[in-house]
Design a protein around this motif. Structure first.
Motif: not given
Length: 807
Positions: A729-733
């Motif tokens: 549930d997190v868009l990570r980079l």
């Protein structure tokens, strides 16, 4: 090659097969190879046309056995257009004097342009320019525009346009001992009233009726008018042709458009394929109108999928995205089809569906989740067949086959031809049960990227449970060690299908399979937990899924065996360390390329089963799919002490023992090395970029492109190097760009946000959400989280990462 343009200068018979494959034009429903329209299948050219999901089954006698094979059918060719100057033979690239020849594939607009100048035996020079498209706007339309210029003469030019259903499925040399006569003529004709010629054939066994209808229109005349070309019909069984004569004036271009409608009896919303084709052909607009609509459709696709990497990689990336979208477009989402490993570009692997979608799913999830869902629905519809396969083998749950085609039965061959030795040898690749793992992983990744709870409730959870069931029924319990074993399988390596001298095929406790099975069991348990209570209870009743089974899922997920050897290296499978070491330098010196080491050794009377040698990444696939942290956590959950140093040793061990006989291998190695040896990662990335353009496998691209490797190249710059992760549930980079990439840009879709623009550089990241009414999302850069609302942009400063660890 310029960005967005693939160009070939001159005619090279030896390279024609490769060029035809790479110059294929298609729309996800149908595709046609880039052969010259006047050519036929003759060992140099192969003008194949393929409808997605159109298979047929025939039986052949091979090595004294009756062998049944299902093939992706080479459909009737809609291309043929031949021409000749007065009193001469038909002109062609092979048998005529060619003064100039050039092909240009415009990947931005999906147009193949061919320019050729011929000189006939009496000195007349004819310039021919052709543009070709298979419409991305109208999946049932294709068109060929041909402009003739008589450069130094005036007079008649004979033109013969046809629809040819006499073709066979014979595009792969090593399959030519097999029966490829899949097409049976049904009807052909020509109506002079509307100028429509038509052809219908049926497939021999599956009874699919394929219909094509074409109209010839003359444009660009001196009067400026256009209309149907007057012609004489030439009808024979399996071919519908129209012969016409053009009056050419020196230096004045004359253009003929061949507009074609294509249908099969598998299509929806039609009464009958020939009726649909004839009606559609009569109403097809001009080539210019078709091109405008087609280019607009491609522009929409590129907005959703373009990846910008300044410099030379852009060229290959554009080409590979183009071919991915020609096989898997929004039109594909309307069909009941899987992803053929070699695209709609050729007949290698007989057009079968393997596990390669595992490599393509990340690309689809970031831009075309509806297409990804359709591929999962292909698997869902074949769940009953997978259940039957498991039951027939004595197992519970669902056992998906290594090779799938029309109905989901196991299409894996039991013998295959070694082209090096010329011998037919036993093939045990049906033991690659890990295709079910790929299906389960794709289901879970789709849910993570889209949040599509309805799919999980309606389809995904049941697939996950049945795949988990299968693996638990295959596992055997070792009470002494309190561990579960998986015996008699094959891993992704593909070389090792038995132990040396063993009386049974298969190997035991393949590390990739065992670890990924624990993930599949977790996916199934987590999916059940996500269901509402009443739906979970209903699913349990329908599947007769008791607490004892879910308890077993939990136990196997905690106590699966993983084998290690020497200094804590993960063993590819139990007993791998007892195999002989191969003299790699000696074999490279003797043979040059040893990518297909298995064929080389078999030709010598030896077996790759005797050696510590892998065709492609196997153990390292775990890092590719789970990430380093994910793999360490998975092993820790199983109670195995394993740390980053042991992983480094494992990486080094298999780097030295892999022949890279699959184009997928370089994808995985580039990924694994990205955080440890950026320079080596970049070299593998470059190999992936060259995989089909340079045909690194030595002739295989001519038989069909490698969609998994193409997607893998894009995935490296969309997920690996930017450190993109959509789980939890997190868009990570967490970018880790190679020194050769200063900045990269791409757009992605995440959950219900369809326009997230990402820019990554060594010292900065920029994330922008398109304005919409969707709720905010949580994004993270290098572990720092922030809530981002539609219309907002976040550009956090960051410190460039240190050079990666050396493995």
């Amino acid at each position: 090659m310029e960005p967005s343009i693939l160009s070939y200068e001159g005619f090279d018979p030896a390279a024609e097969g490769l060029r035809e494959a790479l110059c294929t034009v298609g729309n996800g429903y149908v595709a046609t190879r880039g052969a010259a329209p006047e050519s036929t299948a003759d060992g140099v050219h192969y003008p194949g046309t393929y409808f997605a999901g159109c298979y047929d089954r025939l039986t052949s006698t091979v090595a004294g056995r009756e062998v049944e094979n299902e093939d992706l059918v080479n459909a009737p060719s809609w291309l043929p257009l031949r021409f000749r100057t007065p009193g001469q033979d038909w002109l062609s690239l092979d048998r005529s004097e060619v003064l100039e020849h050039r092909q240009d594939l415009d990947t931005r607009r999906g147009v193949l342009t061919r320019r050729t100048r011929f000189r006939d035996p009496v000195g007349r020079v004819l310039a021919v320019t052709q543009r070709r498209l298979v419409s991305m706007h109208d999946p049932h339309a294709a068109a060929l525009e041909t402009t003739f210029v008589a450069e130094n003469w005036s007079g008649p030019l004979d033109v013969r346009a046809s629809l040819d259903g006499r073709v066979t499925t014979s595009g792969v040399a090593r399959y030519r001992d097999l029966d490829g006569r899949h097409l049976v003529p049904v009807a052909q004709g020509y109506d002079p009233a509307d100028g429509v010629a038509w052809l219908q054939v049926r497939t021999a066994t599956s009874q699919v009726r394929i219909a094509q209808a074409a109209v010839l229109v003359l444009t660009g005349t001196r009067t400026g008018t256009e209309g149907p070309v007057p012609g004489t019909a030439e009808q024979t069984a399996g071919e519908s042709a129209v012969l016409t004569r053009l009056d050419l004036v020196r230096g004045v271009p004359v253009t003929v458009e061949k507009r074609v409608a294509l249908y099969t009896s598998q299509d929806r919303a039609i009464s009958e394929s020939l009726v649909a084709a004839r009606e559609h052909a009569a109403r097809l607009p001009s080539f210019g109108r078709l091109l405008a609509d087609h280019a607009a459709a491609w522009e929409r696709l590129w907005r959703a999928s373009a990846v910008v990497v300044p410099g030379q990689p852009q060229q290959a990336l554009d080409l590979y995205v183009f071919h991915l979208l020609q096989t898997l477009s929004e039109h594909t989402a309307q069909l009941d089809v899987g992803m053929p490993a070699r695209g709609l570009h050729g007949e290698a692997y007989r057009g079968h569906v393997f596990w390669d979608e595992l490599f393509v799913f990340p690309f689809l999830l970031l831009g075309f989740p509806r297409v990804a869902r359709s591929l999962l629905m292909y698997r869902w519809r074949r769940l009953p067949r997978a259940r039957r396969a498991a039951a027939d083998a004595g197992y519970r749950g669902a056992m998906y086959p290594w090779q799938s085609g029309s109905d989901g039965r196991d299409e894996t061959q039991r013998v295959h031809l070694n082209p090096v030795s010329g011998r037919w040898v036993d093939d045990h690749s049906h033991l690659q049960r890990h295709v079910g793992i790929a299906v389960a992983h794709d289901v879970w990744q789709y849910y993570q990227a889209t949040g599509d709870v309805a799919f999980l409730h309606g389809y995904g959870a049941e697939m996950l449970v049945e795949i988990a069931r299968f693996w638990c029924s295959l596992a055997t319990y070792d009470k002494a060690d309190d561990r579960y074993d998986l015996r008699g399988v094959m891993g992704p390596d593909e070389y090792h299908d038995a132990y040396p001298g063993a009386g049974r095929p298969g190997i035991d406790n393949n590390a990739y399979t065992n670890v990924m099975v624990t993930r599949v069991l977790r996916y199934a348990l987590d999916a059940l937990a996500l269901l509402p209570d009443d739906e979970r209870a209903a699913l349990r009743r329908r599947l007769a899924l008791g607490d004892d089974e879910t308890d077993l899922f939990e136990r196997v997920a905690r106590r699966m065996r993983v084998v290690f050897h020497g200094d804590g290296v993960i063993s590819q499978f139990e007993g791998y360390d007892r195999l002989a070491e191969l003299d790699w330098p000696a074999y490279r010196a003797r043979y040059g390329s040893i990518r297909r080491l298995d064929r080389v050794l078999e030709a010598e009377g030896d077996s790759v089963n005797r050696y510590r040698a892998s065709k492609q990444a196997d153990v390292l696939m775990l890092v590719f799919l789970l990430g380093e942290r994910g793999l360490l956590d998975a092993l820790a959950a199983l109670g195995y002490p394993f740390d980053a140093a042991a992983l480094d040793r494992t990486v080094r061990y298999y780097l030295a023992r892999t022949s890279h006989g699959s184009t997928l291998s370089a994808v995985v190695h580039a990924w694994v090395l990205a955080s440890r040896d950026p320079e080596a990662s970049w070299q593998f990335f470059r190999e992936v970029l060259d995989s089909d353009i340079a045909d690194v496998q030595g002739g295989t691209t001519a038989e069909g492109v490698h969609l998994g490797a193409m997607a893998g190249a894009v995935d490296l710059v969309q997920r690996c190097y930017p450190g993109l992760d959509l789980t939890g549930d997190v868009l990570r980079l967490a970018p880790r760009l190679p020194a050769e990439i200063g900045e990269l840009r791409f757009r992605l879709r995440y959950r219900d946000h369809w326009g997230i623009d990402v820019r990554c550089a060594h010292d900065r990241v920029r994330i922008g959400l398109a304005a919409s009414r969707q709720p905010p999302i949580t994004v993270a850069v290098d572990g720092v989280e922030r809530t981002l609302a539609p219309g907002e942009t976040w550009e956090p400063a960051r410190q460039p990462l240190r050079a990666g660890r050396r493995a």
